[in-house]
Design a protein around this motif. Structure first.
Motif: not given
Length: 312
Positions: A276-300
């Motif tokens: 819901d947050d990742w694939t439907r927001g798609r704006g500047p605010q969503a992107l900030k949230l996504m960067v933070a979660q990507t780093i925390r997830s350890r996927f990178l």
């Protein structure tokens, strides 16, 4: 007492009015749109447009926030911000009556979702169509700038883009060099839809330093896949976007020996995010949230998922 002449103040006021009323022209999916002055009353028919407008400090006079046709409503991160904004139907089923009642001087429509109805919107107000639902990260960034121009906040839009580029660069520092390619997919109770390197989330994760395994299939940047099709790809990393209140089809797939054969499963490299947050927001605010979660997830880092980001 010496009194200042009102002439300089009058000239400044006239010049300021003239500057504020200057025409603005942007290109969009249906051509070129010229407004006689920046829009003040904007109706947004996709969540990315709502996100972008709010990030620019512009509150929409109407937005597609309804839940008709199975739409799940605004993404969680946006819900508090959109309270009080009049709903103009859902994204799939906008209400012409509600749009007319909002009296917009600009309508922002999705070039994919509203391809058959955009002409009707244009009869109500000037309409700009952008590739949001089927757009890449580059498409979404381009429309952030275009929307900023349309509402007279181009400088603010450029700041948002610069901040995002800086965040992305910081995130890339976490990316493991030579990490294997990933497959990303939106998972519902009845479908598994992969997102290629030209989709929004697929291109976003690439921008942070990991390689997407899939290119578009023809003109499809997203397409459905079976368990057998996924096994044929055999990704070393798997990124899933699910809804916390749904039972995704992968819960059933996990009972199959085929699922257990996947390299990503055997390596323990299956990452899960809230679609819901990742694939439907798609704006500047969503992107900030996504960067933070990507780093925390350890996927990178191509490391085992952190708590809260792995398969249940």
């Amino acid at each position: 007492m010496h009194r200042r002449s009102p002439l300089p103040l009058l000239l400044a006021a006239l010049l300021g009015t003239h500057a504020a009323a200057a025409p603005v022209t942007v290109k969009h999916e249906r051509g070129t749109l010229t407004l006689p002055a920046p829009a003040a009353r904007v109706a947004a028919l996709e969540y990315s447009f709502v996100d972008t407008l709010l990030a620019l400090g512009v509150r929409p006079v109407g937005a597609a926030l309804g839940t008709q046709g199975g739409d799940r409503g605004a993404p969680p991160y946006l819900r508090a911000q959109v309270r009080g904004i009049p709903a103009t139907g859902s994204r799939a089923q906008p209400s012409l009556e509600a749009l007319a009642a909002a009296r917009p001087d600009l309508i922002l429509a999705d070039a994919f979702v509203h391809k058959d109805t955009s002409v009707q919107f244009a009869r109500l107000a000037p309409t700009a169509d952008f590739q949001s639902r089927r757009g890449s990260l580059a498409d979404l960034n381009a429309q952030t700038l275009a929307i900023g121009q349309l509402v007279g906040r181009e400088a603010a839009a450029r700041r948002l883009l610069a901040d995002q580029a800086s965040l992305n660069a910081k995130a890339r520092a976490f990316a493991k060099k030579g990490a294997p390619a990933f497959v990303a997919a939106v998972v519902t109770p009845g479908s598994f839809t992969v997102h290629t390197d030209q989709s929004f989330v697929g291109s976003f994760l690439e921008a942070l330093g990991r390689k997407n395994q899939l290119a578009p299939r023809g003109d499809q940047t997203q397409y459905g896949l079976s368990l057998e099709g996924l096994v044929a790809l055999n990704p070393a990393s798997l990124v899933l976007f699910t809804a916390p209140d749904e039972k995704p089809i992968t819960d059933t797939w996990k009972q199959s020996p085929l699922w257990q054969r996947l390299s990503a499963v055997q390596r323990g490299r299956v990452y899960v995010f809230d679609r819901d947050d990742w694939t439907r927001g798609r704006g500047p605010q969503a992107l900030k949230l996504m960067v933070a979660q990507t780093i925390r997830s350890r996927f990178l880092q191509d490391a085992a998922p952190a708590t809260g980001f792995g398969t249940p």
